[in-house]
Design an enzyme around this catalytic site. Structure first.
Site, mmCIF file in Angstrom:
data_model
loop_
_atom_site.group_PDB
_atom_site.id
_atom_site.type_symbol
_atom_site.label_atom_id
_atom_site.label_comp_id
_atom_site.label_asym_id
_atom_site.label_seq_id
_atom_site.Cartn_x
_atom_site.Cartn_y
_atom_site.Cartn_z
ATOM 1 C CG HIS A 313 82.089 42.580 32.237
ATOM 2 N ND1 HIS A 313 82.929 42.263 33.271
ATOM 3 C CD2 HIS A 313 81.283 43.570 32.682
ATOM 4 C CE1 HIS A 313 82.632 43.037 34.296
ATOM 5 N NE2 HIS A 313 81.660 43.841 33.979
ATOM 6 C CG ASP A 371 75.792 49.164 30.783
ATOM 7 O OD1 ASP A 371 75.031 49.618 31.646
ATOM 8 O OD2 ASP A 371 77.030 49.170 30.882
HETATM 9 N N1 ACO Z 1 82.692 44.644 20.321
HETATM 10 C C1 ACO Z 1 83.613 44.110 19.483
HETATM 11 N N2 ACO Z 1 84.770 43.552 19.902
HETATM 12 C C2 ACO Z 1 85.009 43.538 21.224
HETATM 13 C C3 ACO Z 1 84.093 44.092 22.160
HETATM 14 C C4 ACO Z 1 82.897 44.647 21.664
HETATM 15 N N3 ACO Z 1 81.983 45.179 22.491
HETATM 16 N N4 ACO Z 1 84.590 43.954 23.408
HETATM 17 C C5 ACO Z 1 85.786 43.355 23.276
HETATM 18 N N5 ACO Z 1 86.030 43.097 21.955
HETATM 19 C C6 ACO Z 1 87.201 42.388 21.410
HETATM 20 C C7 ACO Z 1 88.444 43.248 21.449
HETATM 21 O O1 ACO Z 1 88.601 44.007 20.275
HETATM 22 C C8 ACO Z 1 89.527 42.208 21.623
HETATM 23 O O2 ACO Z 1 89.716 41.599 20.354
HETATM 24 P P1 ACO Z 1 91.191 41.036 19.909
HETATM 25 O O3 ACO Z 1 91.469 39.924 20.869
HETATM 26 O O4 ACO Z 1 91.011 40.626 18.500
HETATM 27 O O5 ACO Z 1 92.130 42.194 20.080
HETATM 28 C C9 ACO Z 1 88.876 41.164 22.534
HETATM 29 O O6 ACO Z 1 87.454 41.272 22.273
HETATM 30 C C10 ACO Z 1 89.152 41.389 24.008
HETATM 31 O O7 ACO Z 1 88.718 42.690 24.355
HETATM 32 P P2 ACO Z 1 89.468 43.710 25.334
HETATM 33 O O8 ACO Z 1 89.215 45.106 24.881
HETATM 34 O O9 ACO Z 1 90.895 43.286 25.510
HETATM 35 O O10 ACO Z 1 88.706 43.431 26.677
HETATM 36 P P3 ACO Z 1 88.676 44.380 27.932
HETATM 37 O O11 ACO Z 1 88.487 43.504 29.100
HETATM 38 O O12 ACO Z 1 89.857 45.297 27.951
HETATM 39 O O13 ACO Z 1 87.396 45.309 27.660
HETATM 40 C C11 ACO Z 1 85.220 46.189 27.729
HETATM 41 C C12 ACO Z 1 86.177 45.117 28.271
HETATM 42 C C13 ACO Z 1 85.829 47.586 27.914
HETATM 43 C C14 ACO Z 1 83.927 46.149 28.544
HETATM 44 C C15 ACO Z 1 84.932 45.899 26.249
HETATM 45 O O14 ACO Z 1 84.348 44.620 26.106
HETATM 46 C C16 ACO Z 1 84.035 46.953 25.596
HETATM 47 O O15 ACO Z 1 84.527 47.999 25.165
HETATM 48 N N6 ACO Z 1 82.689 46.713 25.512
HETATM 49 C C17 ACO Z 1 81.774 47.661 24.972
HETATM 50 C C18 ACO Z 1 81.472 48.726 26.005
HETATM 51 C C19 ACO Z 1 80.571 48.214 27.095
HETATM 52 O O16 ACO Z 1 79.554 47.579 26.866
HETATM 53 N N7 ACO Z 1 80.963 48.537 28.341
HETATM 54 C C20 ACO Z 1 80.190 48.180 29.534
HETATM 55 C C21 ACO Z 1 80.939 47.222 30.378
HETATM 56 S S1 ACO Z 1 79.959 46.695 31.740
HETATM 57 C C22 ACO Z 1 79.982 48.003 32.785
HETATM 58 O O17 ACO Z 1 80.896 48.751 32.880
HETATM 59 C C23 ACO Z 1 78.844 48.175 33.570
#
Ligand code: ACO
Length: 437
Positions: A313, A371
């Site tokens: 998140h 979720d």
């Molecule tokens: N699985 C694997 N790796 C992940 C995940 C994941 N679900 N989420 C983040 N990471 C990793 C990224 O690759 C990044 O790694 P790095 O530092 O090696 O580059 C690090 O964790 C930070 O992630 P970001 O993408 O920079 O975080 P951001 O805040 O931009 O993204 C997001 C947040 C979009 C929710 C992301 O965690 C994601 O895509 N999750 C899966 C989708 C999801 O469940 N969305 C629902 C969110 S809650 C809602 O909207 C109700």
């Protein structure tokens, strides 16, 4: 809105290129980190800030929702989400979010009555549905129908009239269950059911989803309670992508129905509300507990686009407090429905356990979000995967419309207009066709 104006503190920034220093005031809210007021930055320095994804940018003042992502705290108007989920119900939480205070008994009765008596859709809208293909994604349908409501409810589109704004807000909250249930019924080729006024908000929605005109339908109190709680958990979440979309659309003076349709479009993406649908697809793809390590490996691979859906998140760097309640609700619903050994739940629990012990997820503070478990509950309730995100939109409508109202009442509100770092061509002469490469 409370804002601590004393003591006056500021941040001094020095521009090394010009040697000039400027002072930017620090603003303090009720709780949470202070914000640097950079509105005068451009006029003082000629520089803009650069913040893709707005990771360090506060876009507005808001008194609706507070999140402390490090501590896993979520408050609506100061009340903790777990207390609201335990002691309140969705209409009461909707009133709280929209109006700022919990209703007294009389206010609550009136609010429920007003919402109940706005739940029918203009009959002409039922023909509008028929323009869609039956196999359309229900999010596409509800996005279109909500946007089209501006064509049906002209008397609540004057955004400068607070009364009309409130009428539009009530209409949206009241009609969303009908809009979503009809999108589902349309996909099945079944007749639309009209709302039934003696049922609760959640109960009426379940009936419109699952009843047919051919027989009586009794709303299960367990499912009704679970649905009500799910609606509470999704009601608002501060300045996320869809809420910011609603605010941005509304900042130009667009009508409320168009703004909420914009919010629905933004919510649809798998990185946001579409994640509940994506979680179930992912669990189906994983298939069995023994394949979890393979998918954990994929999620960790920077060259693989696969992500663990329902994990991570932007704001929570701790357990999402809504996910905890959702997990508990999931167990309750499955127990009550007599669903034992649900393979997807087993898979989800094991996936969560493995991920939470894995250094990759631990070091990045990636925890299950709201979720992760909601899809399993929806599935157990008989709601098809494609409708999951519509339920999220239904619940979030109250948050969107409350944020939209707050924005329009804010004297500091301006049209949303970010700037950019231009990286295209420098000025150049037009090249006639005959001289182009
Ligand atoms: N699985 C694997 N790796 C992940 C995940 C994941 N679900 N989420 C983040 N990471 C990793 C990224 O690759 C990044 O790694 P790095 O530092 O090696 O580059 C690090 O964790 C930070 O992630 P970001 O993408 O920079 O975080 P951001 O805040 O931009 O993204 C997001 C947040 C979009 C929710 C992301 O965690 C994601 O895509 N999750 C899966 C989708 C999801 O469940 N969305 C629902 C969110 S809650 C809602 O909207 C109700």
């Amino acid at each position: 809105m409370t804002e601590n104006k004393t003591p006056k503190e500021s941040v001094t920034l020095t521009d090394n290129s010009s040697g000039k220093s400027i002072e930017l005031p620090l603003l303090a809210g009720t709780i949470g980190p202070r914000v640097m007021d950079c509105r005068s930055l451009y006029s003082q320095t000629g520089h803009f800030t650069y913040d893709p994804g707005y990771t360090s940018t506060g876009s507005c003042r808001s008194a609706i929702t507070y999140i402390d992502g490090d501590e896993g705290v979520l408050l609506h108007r100061g009340y903790a989400i777990d207390e609201l989920a335990e002691h309140s119900d969705f209409p009461e939480v909707a009133y709280l979010i929209l109006k700022g205070e919990l209703p007294n008994a009389e206010q609550k009765t009136k609010f429920i009555k007003d919402i109940t008596y706005h739940s029918m859709l203009n009959e002409q809208i039922s023909f509008f549905y028929r323009g869609f293909r039956r196999d359309s994604h229900p999010m596409a349908v509800i996005c279109g129908v909500v946007g089209a409501m501006a064509a049906f409810y002209h008397d609540s589109t004057d955004i400068n009239d607070p009364h009309q704004r409130m009428v539009a807000s009530y209409r949206l909250i009241a009609k969303m269950p009908t809009v979503v249930a009809w999108a589902y019924k349309y996909s099945l080729g079944q007749p639309f059911l009209y709302p039934q006024n003696d049922l609760s908000y959640a109960g009426n929605f379940l009936r419109m989803m699952f009843a047919t005109p051919c027989e009586d339908y009794k709303v299960s109190p367990v499912l009704e309670k679970a649905m009500d709680r799910i609606l509470i958990l999704h009601a608002d979440h501060e300045q996320n992508a869809s809420t910011s979309t609603v605010r941005l659309a509304g900042s130009s003076g667009a009508n409320p129905f168009a703004c909420i349709a914009a919010g629905i479009a933004s919510l649809w993406g798998p990185a946001h509300g579409g994640a509940n649908e994506a979680v179930l697809q992912m669990l189906g793809q994983i298939g069995s507990v023994d394949r979890i390590p393979e998918f954990i490996k994929k999620a960790k691979d920077p060259n693989d686009s696969f992500r663990l859906m329902g994990f991570g998140h932007r704001v929570y760097k701790n357990y999402d407090p809504r996910a905890k309640i959702m997990q508990q609700t999931c167990h309750e619903v499955l127990n009550e429905l007599g669903i034992k050994d649900e393979p997807l739940l087993k898979l989800a629990v094991e996936l969560e356990r493995i991920a939470l012990e894995d250094e990759y997820f631990v070091s990045r503070k990636l925890f299950p979000n709201v979720d992760f478990y909601s899809g399993i509950i929806f599935r157990a309730m008989g709601i098809p995967t494609q409708v999951f995100t519509c339920l999220f939109a239904l619940a979030r409508t109250v948050g969107w419309i409350a944020q939209w109202n707050e924005m329009l009442a804010d004297s500091e509100q301006k049209i949303g207009r970010p700037r950019q770092l231009y990286v295209g061509s420098a000025p150049r002469k037009f090249v006639p066709m005959g001289k182009r490469a």
